[in-house]
Scaffold this motif. Structure first.
Motif, PDB file in Angstrom:
ATOM      1  N   ARG A   1      19.010 -16.303  12.534  1.00 34.99           N
ATOM      2  CA  ARG A   1      19.928 -16.124  11.407  1.00 34.99           C
ATOM      3  C   ARG A   1      19.393 -15.167  10.355  1.00 34.99           C
ATOM      4  O   ARG A   1      20.105 -14.772   9.444  1.00 34.99           O
ATOM      5  CB  ARG A   1      20.169 -17.465  10.704  1.00 34.99           C
ATOM      6  N   MET A   2      18.102 -14.891  10.431  1.00 35.14           N
ATOM      7  CA  MET A   2      17.465 -14.172   9.334  1.00 35.14           C
ATOM      8  C   MET A   2      17.303 -12.671   9.577  1.00 35.14           C
ATOM      9  O   MET A   2      16.989 -11.936   8.658  1.00 35.14           O
ATOM     10  CB  MET A   2      16.069 -14.752   9.045  1.00 35.14           C
TER      11      MET A   2
ATOM     12  N   VAL B   1      10.511 -13.223   3.619  1.00 33.75           N
ATOM     13  CA  VAL B   1       9.315 -13.756   2.975  1.00 33.75           C
ATOM     14  C   VAL B   1       9.566 -15.180   2.497  1.00 33.75           C
ATOM     15  O   VAL B   1       8.782 -16.093   2.762  1.00 33.75           O
ATOM     16  CB  VAL B   1       8.909 -12.849   1.793  1.00 33.75           C
ATOM     17  N   LEU B   2      10.685 -15.377   1.818  1.00 37.55           N
ATOM     18  CA  LEU B   2      10.991 -16.701   1.277  1.00 37.55           C
ATOM     19  C   LEU B   2      11.142 -17.716   2.392  1.00 37.55           C
ATOM     20  O   LEU B   2      10.593 -18.820   2.341  1.00 37.55           O
ATOM     21  CB  LEU B   2      12.290 -16.630   0.470  1.00 37.55           C
ATOM     22  N   PHE B   3      11.910 -17.324   3.398  1.00 38.05           N
ATOM     23  CA  PHE B   3      12.163 -18.204   4.531  1.00 38.05           C
ATOM     24  C   PHE B   3      10.851 -18.632   5.184  1.00 38.05           C
ATOM     25  O   PHE B   3      10.605 -19.815   5.429  1.00 38.05           O
ATOM     26  CB  PHE B   3      13.053 -17.460   5.524  1.00 38.05           C
TER      27      PHE B   3
ATOM     28  N   ILE C   1       7.782 -18.433   3.973  1.00 37.79           N
ATOM     29  CA  ILE C   1       6.910 -19.204   3.081  1.00 37.79           C
ATOM     30  C   ILE C   1       7.356 -20.661   3.059  1.00 37.79           C
ATOM     31  O   ILE C   1       6.543 -21.586   3.055  1.00 37.79           O
ATOM     32  CB  ILE C   1       6.938 -18.623   1.648  1.00 37.79           C
ATOM     33  N   ALA C   2       8.676 -20.859   3.071  1.00 37.18           N
ATOM     34  CA  ALA C   2       9.185 -22.229   3.105  1.00 37.18           C
ATOM     35  C   ALA C   2       8.652 -22.948   4.341  1.00 37.18           C
ATOM     36  O   ALA C   2       8.194 -24.091   4.270  1.00 37.18           O
ATOM     37  CB  ALA C   2      10.707 -22.225   3.109  1.00 37.18           C
ATOM     38  N   LEU C   3       8.679 -22.240   5.484  1.00 33.07           N
ATOM     39  CA  LEU C   3       8.166 -22.851   6.712  1.00 33.07           C
ATOM     40  C   LEU C   3       6.674 -23.165   6.583  1.00 33.07           C
ATOM     41  O   LEU C   3       6.201 -24.196   7.052  1.00 33.07           O
ATOM     42  CB  LEU C   3       8.393 -21.919   7.908  1.00 33.07           C
TER      43      LEU C   3
ATOM     44  N   LEU D   1      16.635 -20.899  13.973  1.00 33.03           N
ATOM     45  CA  LEU D   1      16.455 -20.511  12.574  1.00 33.03           C
ATOM     46  C   LEU D   1      16.271 -19.014  12.396  1.00 33.03           C
ATOM     47  O   LEU D   1      17.024 -18.361  11.684  1.00 33.03           O
ATOM     48  CB  LEU D   1      15.237 -21.227  11.988  1.00 33.03           C
TER      49      LEU D   1
ATOM     50  N   ARG E   1      18.822 -10.120   7.312  1.00 35.16           N
ATOM     51  CA  ARG E   1      18.617 -10.281   5.874  1.00 35.16           C
ATOM     52  C   ARG E   1      17.535  -9.332   5.364  1.00 35.16           C
ATOM     53  O   ARG E   1      16.870  -8.657   6.130  1.00 35.16           O
ATOM     54  CB  ARG E   1      18.189 -11.725   5.573  1.00 35.16           C
TER      55      ARG E   1
ATOM     56  N   ASP F   1      14.170 -12.096   1.747  1.00 39.66           N
ATOM     57  CA  ASP F   1      14.611 -13.331   2.392  1.00 39.66           C
ATOM     58  C   ASP F   1      13.649 -13.762   3.494  1.00 39.66           C
ATOM     59  O   ASP F   1      13.361 -14.938   3.645  1.00 39.66           O
ATOM     60  CB  ASP F   1      16.020 -13.155   2.976  1.00 39.66           C
TER      61      ASP F   1
END
Lengths: 284, 343, 250
Positions: free
Chosen positions: A83-84, A93-95, A97-99, A80, A87, A91
């Motif tokens: 891939r980031m 932060v969002l990624f 936070i989702a985790l 995961l 970015r 992105d």
């Protein structure tokens, strides 16, 4: 007074061990990993479950509290995170936070929302006195373990080939690639180690900070503060920051409990105003 | 389309300065899809009378996310603590109704001003070090300080029990806030639309253009003599003001405030909303709010306790696919829509 | 009469390395002055000192007789010191009209205007139209900058600097990287820059330097090495020595 100082140092050391992985991911990959606390939580649950359900002694669980989050970190990094990297920070932060959301809900679902408790072995309970100063045995144990970890890490960083490559990569990624250093592998190994350390910190911290599914968020704020004021230019910065925050938090809760969590946020903002480049400013 | 002639400057071959002016004015002009969007929004008031409570919530979230879009999408500042302004607005509106007057517009204005002032006061901290992590932490830190403050000042805020006894007078002395939320929804819609208009005007002004330039290339902006810090600060305070107004709307339509308005999840939710709808074109927050509420309803119907997990998964997928790709979707749809409208 | 721009014993050190060694340079009003020197002579550092990107370690910078040594980048820009960048510093997502419009609005006091729409002030529009025309950007004025041919981007780079109405303009290698086909247009535009703007050209390209400049300063190892008219510099044996010597290294 001295007792509080020692408690604070123990707490600060613990924060440092947990924050270290975050500092390195940030410095090395310029990645803002808000999900770092989730790895700490995994470590905590490994220890708690092994002790409570399987009856494994406390000390024996610790290697697993390191290895399992490290393995999870390795897999997550390769599948995961990788891939980031290119970015934007938004992105990242969002990624992450989702985790965090997923790990909180996931832990709640699998293990329930109640606090996990562990019973420390008798030799780590209670306190002893040195020159009239009462010291918690567990606090002393923490200081010794974390100090040993810090020394080992420092030796690895300063003395080994891997350490040299890591430092080179942090310093200038492109140049490091040019020198034929496999930066991706260093990323992966470092990420795994950082996650493992967070997990170990989570396991060691159950006694002090408790453990429940909201742990990733709770610890996140602390480790982020440490990294933000410490900077990522060296290990010394976060180390000092962790000691300051740890001591301030313990002392604050003891002397001015009505201030609550006010103190550390205030401290963070004041330190940021005083030292906007971090405690230890980067060389340039 | 009525403005068709002005869209083809080459045919008319006007004087160069008129061409320039026309080219610049084009940005600020309303597009057909925008009219359609607001018509649908207005229609929702008349055709979904039994959903007014839910729709009010959406409007409030939409306005809140719109304010966040200003600082993320236009000023390029990533914030994890926008809930501070929302929460402050909510509390100020509540306190106004208890201690000062139940008149809703007064509460709204005071709440917005208070939040704007907090933005103005804390904004300079963002300029200390232009690193995203620092900004993240400063915004988060301010939010946590406000939360702790509200928690500690229980004599004023009711602490963990929340602020009770909020009573709101009829809007304009005439429209009572009813149980079905009809007045509330109309009120939320009008306030949201008004702030949208102002925000739209600001981002299409020279000031808005300079913000785009700062985000695009701060080095050049500086060398052109643009006061970068002041511009960012101004927008930050404006964004805080709108967030405060959104908070006030929540208090006034629900007649209750609790510490929940300041919780971390508020700041995280609003970020998620904005990302769902798309950053940087003002409609993202509003569209995202609709999507968010629908998803939330759906997930909590399936797994009441663990909807957060699914929300996280959605966010994860959105980010992995790439926000640009996803955001391009409504735009291509709109473009197609517009093309069909013309033929 | 004071000079347009003057440095007095300007100094910059990086650690032990002296990058700018007590350079005194005088730029006359309306000058077309070129600053040349072999690679590593410290030309870029010098520009960064003049524009305030780097702080100085000593010496003074005077703009029209006013000491600006301690002023910030933004203040210097507002006082009339414009610059272009060696590597384009443009607003990639914006069109030439928008970029130039922004620069003109900022100068004419409309930059902080958050209420009036863009494109409503006639005085600003006339300025923009004039600049678009002068820099031959008319056909491409409504296209995103990052899609423009390189030569046009280079023209926009200079147009942006001139849009702020500078009294002194620093051109940092304006012709660098411009393909041969677009070169003539660029040189022509440079030659037509308004005479009341004093220009310091930092350049590698000797053809451009000798066609453009009426005075040349040579910088070597961070120090002022020679100065004179193009003819004097061209015939100076020590300058030739420096350039030949550096070419062996290159």
């Amino acid at each position: 007074m001295l007792t509080i100082l020692i408690d604070g140092i123990a707490y600060g050391m613990l924060l440092f061990v947990m924050a270290l992985g975050l500092a390195v991911t940030l410095g090395l990959m310029n990645f803002v990993n808000l999900a770092h606390g989730a790895f700490a939580m995994i470590g905590g649950y490994v220890t708690a479950l092994a002790m409570n359900r399987l009856g494994v002694p406390f000390l024996l669980t610790l290697p697993f509290a390191f290895l399992i989050p490290a393995l999870v970190g390795l897999v997550a990094e390769r599948t995961l995170y990788v891939r980031m990297y290119r970015r934007s920070h938004l992105d990242h932060v969002l990624f992450s936070i989702a985790l965090v959301f997923m790990s909180i809900a996931g832990a709640d679902w699998l293990l329930g929302s109640s606090q996990m408790l562990i019973t420390l072995p008798p030799w780590l309970q209670g306190r002893f006195e040195v020159l009239g100063v009462g010291i918690g045995r567990y606090r002393a144990f923490l200081i010794v373990v974390c100090a040993a970890l810090v020394i080992v890490l420092q030796m690895v960083l300063a003395g080994t080939r891997f350490g040299a490559r890591l430092r080179a990569s942090v310093d200038d990624q492109r140049a490091a690639r040019g020198l034929g250093i496999n930066v991706n592998r260093i990323f992966a190994l470092t990420f795994a180690t950082g996650s493992g350390l967070a997990g170990l910190g989570g396991a060691l911290g159950i006694e002090i900070m408790g453990l429940d599914p909201t742990f990733p968020l709770k610890i996140l704020v602390y480790v982020l503060i440490v990294v933000t004021i410490g900077g990522t230019a060296s290990l010394t910065g976060p180390f000092l920051a962790a000691l300051i925050i740890g001591t301030a938090d313990v002392a604050g809760k003891y002397y001015v409990p009505e201030l609550g969590a006010f103190l550390i946020y205030l401290l963070m903002i004041v330190l940021l105003i005083l030292r906007p480049q971090g405690l230890i400013a980067p060389a340039r | 389309m009525m403005t068709d002639t002005s869209l083809s400057p080459l045919l008319a071959s006007p004087r160069p300065n008129e061409r320039v002016s026309r080219d610049l004015l084009r940005r600020g002009r309303w597009k057909p899809a925008e009219f359609v969007f607001w018509l649908i929004v207005a229609a929702s008031f008349f055709f979904l009378p039994d959903r007014h409570l839910l729709l009010s919530e959406i409007a409030i979230l939409g306005l809140f996310a719109l304010s966040l879009d200003l600082i993320i999408g236009y000023a390029g500042v990533v914030s994890l603590g926008h809930g501070a302004f929302f929460g402050l607005g909510a509390y100020v509106a509540g306190l106004t109704s208890i201690h000062l007057t139940g008149e809703p517009l007064t509460g709204l204005v005071l709440a917005a001003l208070a939040a704007g002032l907090l933005g103005l006061a804390t904004g300079p901290l963002l300029l200390l070090r232009a690193s995203d992590l620092t900004r993240l932490m400063v915004t988060l830190g301010v939010a946590m300080l406000v939360l702790e403050g509200a928690n500690q000042a229980a004599w004023l805020t009711g602490g963990a029990d929340g602020l009770t006894g909020v009573m709101i007078d009829p809007l304009l002395g005439r429209f009572e806030f009813d149980l079905f939320g009809t007045t509330g929804y109309a009120y939320c819609l009008i306030v949201t639309f008004a702030f949208f208009l102002i925000a739209r005007r600001v981002v299409t002004s020279p000031y808005g253009l300079s913000l785009r330039a700062i985000r695009d290339n701060p080095l050049r902006a500086r060398s052109m003599g643009i006061p970068v810090g002041r511009r960012i600060l101004g927008l930050y305070a404006f964004s805080a003001l709108i967030a405060g107004a959104a908070g006030a709307l929540l208090t006034q339509t629900t007649m209750f405030v609790s510490l929940d308005v300041l919780a971390f999840h508020r700041s995280a939710d609003v970020l998620l909303i904005l990302v769902l709808g798309g950053v940087g074109y003002l409609y993202g927050g509003l569209l995202g709010a609709i999507g968010f509420k629908l998803l939330q309803d759906w997930f909590s119907a399936i797994t009441p306790q663990y909807w957060m997990f699914w929300m996280g998964l959605v966010l994860l997928v959105v980010v992995l696919i790439g926000r640009e790709n996803l955001n391009a979707l409504p735009r291509t749809l709109l473009a197609r829509f517009r093309k069909e409208g013309r033929t | 009469m004071t000079a347009a721009l003057q440095t007095i014993a300007l100094e910059k050190r990086f650690g032990g390395l002296v990058a700018t060694d007590k350079v005194s340079l005088t730029l006359a009003h309306g000058a077309r002055h070129a600053l040349i020197g072999p690679n590593g002579a410290g030309k870029t550092t010098f520009v960064n000192l003049l524009t305030g990107v780097l702080p100085t370690n000593g010496g003074q910078i005077l703009l029209d007789g006013v000491d600006i040594t301690r002023k910030s980048q933004i203040q210097r820009a507002r006082m009339g010191l414009g610059r272009t960048f060696q590597i384009n510093q443009l607003f990639g997502a914006m069109t030439p009209v928008e970029s130039i419009g922004l620069a003109v609005s900022e100068r004419m006091g409309g930059g902080g205007d958050f209420w009036r729409g863009i494109g409503t002030r006639a005085d600003i529009m006339n300025e923009i139209a004039g600049l678009i025309d002068r820099f031959r950007l008319t056909e491409v004025m409504d296209q995103p900058t990052h899609l423009l041919p390189y030569g046009k981007q280079r023209l926009l780079e200079i147009a942006l600097a001139l849009a702020s109405n500078p009294r002194v303009l620093l051109l940092d290698e304006p012709a660098a990287g411009v393909p041969e086909a677009e070169r003539a247009e660029l040189l022509q535009t440079l030659a037509e820059l308004p005479r009341d703007v004093s220009i310091l050209l930092i350049e590698h390209d000797m053809d451009l330097v000798f066609s453009f400049a009426d005075r040349i300063t040579v910088l070597v190892n961070g120090a002022h090495f020679a100065e004179g008219s193009p003819q004097q510099i061209m015939s100076d044996p020590s300058v030739q020595q420096v350039y030949l010597g550096s070419e062996e290294h290159a």
